[in-house]
Design an enzyme around this catalytic site. Structure first.
Site, short mmCIF file in Angstrom:
data_model
loop_
_atom_site.label_atom_id
_atom_site.label_comp_id
_atom_site.label_asym_id
_atom_site.label_seq_id
_atom_site.Cartn_x
_atom_site.Cartn_y
_atom_site.Cartn_z
N GLU A 95 0.78 -1.29 0.10
CA GLU A 95 -0.12 -0.05 -0.09
C GLU A 95 1.00 1.34 -0.14
OE1 GLU A 95 -0.50 -2.82 2.01
OE2 GLU A 95 -2.78 -3.35 1.51
N PHE A 102 -11.30 -6.95 14.29
CA PHE A 102 -10.21 -7.37 13.24
C PHE A 102 -10.03 -6.36 12.34
CE2 PHE A 102 -9.20 -9.82 9.40
CZ PHE A 102 -7.79 -10.26 10.04
N GLN A 103 -8.78 -6.10 12.13
CA GLN A 103 -8.25 -4.94 11.25
C GLN A 103 -8.98 -3.62 11.38
OE1 GLN A 103 -8.27 -6.78 7.09
NE2 GLN A 103 -6.12 -7.47 7.60
N MET A 143 24.51 8.78 1.25
CA MET A 143 24.42 10.15 2.07
C MET A 143 24.74 9.92 3.52
SD MET A 143 23.80 13.10 1.59
CE MET A 143 22.79 13.70 0.17
#
Ligand code: TPP
Lengths: 577, 163
Positions: free
Chosen positions: A50, A112-113, A477
């Site tokens: 995502e 849940f979730q 860097m």
């Protein structure tokens, strides 16, 4: 006819004219995914994580100016997207994120979730909404697009509980929105513009410093006209590159921590500074106490809170960059006053002296591949016309310094948040928007691994991105800072156990190359860019010891730069021109 | 400098946390914060007392204005205004202190709103300074509990914060 909430979400996207959404399914979003299945207007791009959905939507938005759209499920779907949302927020990128949420009756139950998506994203969105009634769904999505794309743009999240996506209501997509609590300003105050013009025309050592705001406002032609009419020098921030053509002699290059000698010196010595759509970020100003000590500052920004936040401003102008610069040009024509030619001549002479030390020179005789050389060649091979995305690190700074952007929206990087992993997914969004243009992701071997899974998405949708991996076997860097500030104690910055990138690219169904000699750089780039039908991963094995110069160390002023060891000595003493 | 900022904001879930979150994220100081719905059910009115240099206060005002839920705001301290805070105090009241506390309540024009054999519960409204002075005066006896509402305020004269 009554539609389900899920169908309404999809209809809204269609009616908003959205061509792509970037997402990943899951329980709470399944009704919406089902609604997507039965239509073709809005094309869904299935990413592999995502975070990449948000970056891809972001890249799409930066390249096109249109809002990027993300669809994720509840819980881990949202939390994975947060880095991408924060990245867009820091760079003011228009984005709408639709997240599934657990059903309304379970909210607050640690279901849940379940995560508090509105709470988790609150500090990194321009605004967010939790939809509690299907009747509000269409108007909320309309508001989300309105808020995301107007004023100072930014990401907006709409959290939609699963039951809402099943409920039905009449579908009406509002044509316009009015929000009593949200009224972005567009036009600058003419009186302020007049004051600005007076100061601007009385300048002896002027400097025009512009940022991402010019690109957002599509004000590049107005900026060009302003710079050329006045004959004043112009510098761009990292976010503003491309808004003024890099190959124009009035352009002094990028400013700030890794800005050119001439840009930073001119910022330091100028007596009038015109800042447009830039926010005096710490990477730009260095030590505020030493920042541009002699200048009167005119600051144009669409966001009032950007003005006067870090530096005191003499003439604040709240407004859209395009409209303010247009007003400035109009008033200038009407006033028929000219800049001080004699002073200007002296100022340019000083600037040319600074420019003559060539702060971007590097060793061109090395047997090792110099990263700067790869980027110069990339510019040549693509005629400076490619879309270039990047990750974060030395390679990002080199791309900014050496590619030479002549057009806006070509340089796509995470400036504000500095998100490693941004480059490849952002390139996906850009390539989808411009399928026939060359899109190059300039990355480092540490950054590319952070979203490497997206090679799979690129395969699925045949995205012929060209990856330029500047492989120095270090988090370059980080290594550079450790070399300068930690006595060369290279703590955990060496990239051990790296994959064979050529083979890795092939395993994902792409082409790969490994380039080890400077003489092979151009040929490899030409060959790769000629392969228009496929992704090519170019693994350039570069000089591990190269550093990014010039560099202003933290706590230093613009006139205190570390220069490349090979650079000519800067003039010691100087009088203000 | 101390500033009292009055805000009209959308009466939406989450609006309060946007304001509170802004203050904590940007490190602004909140001395007190009160919020309640107004006569218009769609609006809440919030009063924030904060401290900071002029530059910080300017940023606070700009950042608040930027919040999408903020409809309108006013820095009350920029003009003549009235501020009030409500305080409830429970004190020990036995023997001679029963009379002494009563006297103090009269002097400060407060009220005794609940009584037991050994305690009084007092109510007082006023400015922060007045409430502070009252608490100090009550130190003659044992203070059991102090509850303060935080400051609310309104501009004097014609100046008003409405939409
Ligand atoms: C997600 C994330 N984690 C950590 C950092 C800190 N960081 C900045 S640059 C950098 C090294 C990048 O290395 P590489 O991608 O190889 O690029 P190079 O600097 O070598 O060009 C790191 C770790 C970051 N910017 N983003």
């Amino acid at each position: 006819m009554e539609l389900t909430g899920a169908d309404i979400v999809v209809r809204c996207l269609q009616d908003e004219g959205i061509e792509y959404i970037f997402g990943y399914p899951g329980g709470a979003a399944l009704h919406i995914y089902d609604a997507l299945y039965t239509q073709e207007k809005v094309k869904h791009i299935l990413v592999r994580h995502e975070q990449a959905a948000a970056h891809a939507a972001d890249g799409y938005a930066r390249a096109t100016g249109k809002p990027g759209v993300v669809l994720v499920t509840s819980g881990p779907g949202v939390t994975n997207a947060v880095t991408g949302i924060a990245t867009a927020y820091m760079d003011s990128i228009p984005m709408v994120v639709i997240s599934g949420q657990v059903p309304t009756h379970l909210i607050g139950d640690d279901a849940f979730q379940e995560v508090d998506a509105v709470g988790i994203t609150r500090p990194c969105v321009k605004h967010n909404f939790l939809v509690k009634d299907v009747k509000d769904l269409a108007s909320t999505i309309k508001k989300a697009f309105y808020v995301a794309t107007t004023g100072r743009p930014g990401p907006v999240l709409v959290d939609v509980p699963k039951d809402i996506t099943a409920h039905k209501t009449e579908y009406i997509y509002p044509k316009s929105v009015a929000m009593r609590s949200y009224a972005p300003v567009s036009k600058g105050h003419p009186k302020q513009v007049k004051r600005a013009l007076e100061i601007l025309l009385s300048a002896k050592r002027p400097m025009i410093y512009t940022g991402g705001g010019i690109i957002m406002a599509e004000a590049q032609s107005e900026l060009r006209e302003l710079v050329r009419t006045l004959g004043y020098p112009c510098t761009n921030t990292l976010m503003g590159l491309g808004s003024y053509p890099a190959d124009d002699p009035m352009f002094l290059g990028m400013l700030g921590m890794h800005g050119t000698y001439e840009a930073n010196m001119a910022m330091h010595d100028c007596d009038v500074m015109l800042a447009i759509g830039a926010r005096f970020d710490d990477r730009i100003t260095g030590d505020l106490a030493k920042f541009s000590p002699y200048s009167k500052i005119i600051h144009v920004d669409v966001d009032p809170s950007s003005i006067g936040k870090n530096v005191r401003v003499d003439v604040p102008i709240v407004g859209d960059a395009k409209s303010v610069v247009t007003e400035l040009l109009n008033q200038m024509k009407a006033a028929d006053r000219k800049p001080d030619e004699a002073a200007l001549k002296k100022w340019w002479k000083q600037i040319e002296e600074w420019r003559s030390i060539k702060s971007l020179e590097y060793d061109r005789t090395s047997e090792l591949i110099k990263p700067q050389f790869v980027l110069e060649k990339l510019h040549e091979v693509t005629a400076g016309d490619a879309y270039v995305t990047s990750d974060v690190g030395q390679h990002q700074m080199w791309a900014a310094q050496y590619y030479g952007f002549n057009q806006p929206r070509r340089w796509i990087n995470s400036g504000g948040l500095g998100t490693m992993g941004f480059g490849l997914p952002a390139a996906m969004g850009v390539q989808l928007a411009f399928p026939d243009s060359p899109v190059v992701c300039v990355t480092g071997e540490a950054s590319i691994i952070m979203c490497i899974q997206e090679l799979s998405t690129c395969r699925q949708y045949d995205l012929p991105i060209k990856i330029v991996n500047l492989n120095n076997r270090y988090m370059g860097m980080v290594r550079q800072w450790q070399e300068f500030f930690y006595d060369r104690r290279y703590s955990h910055s060496y990239m051990d156990a790296l994959p064979d990138f050529e083979a890795l690219a092939k395993a994902f169904g792409h082409s790969g190359m490994r380039i080890e000699k400077p003489g092979d750089v151009e040929g490899a780039l030409r060959e790769a860019l000629a392969m228009k039908d496929r992704l090519v991963f170019m693994d350039f094995i570069t000089d591990q010891t190269e550093n990014v110069y010039p560099m202003i160390a933290a706590g230093s002023g613009h006139n205190q730069m570390h220069l490349h060891p090979g650079t000519g000595e800067p003039p010691e003493e100087r009088e203000l021109a | 400098m101390r500033h009292i900022i009055s805000i009209l904001l959308e009466n939406e879930a989450g609006a309060l946390s946007r304001v509170a979150g802004l203050f904590s994220a940007r490190g602004y100081n909140i001395e007190s914060l009160t919020v309640a719905p107004t006569d218009d059910r769609t609006l809440s009115r919030m009063t924030i007392v904060t401290r900071g240099s002029e530059q910080i206060i300017e940023q606070i005002v700009k950042q608040l204005n930027k919040l999408v839920d903020v409809v309108k705001l006013q820095d009350l301290t920029e003009g003549a205004h009235i501020e009030r805070e409500l305080m409830l105090v429970k004190v020990k009241a036995v023997d001679a202190f029963r009379e002494e506390v009563k006297r103090l309540v009269d002097i400060f024009r407060g009220r005794i709103i609940d009584v037991t054999d050994s305690t009084y519960t007092l109510e007082l409204t006023g400015t922060v300074e007045k409430l502070d002075a009252f608490v100090k005066a009550l130190e003659v006896t044992d203070i059991i509990e102090v509850v303060r509402s935080g400051v609310t305020g309104i501009a004097r004269g014609d100046r008003a914060l409405t939409i």
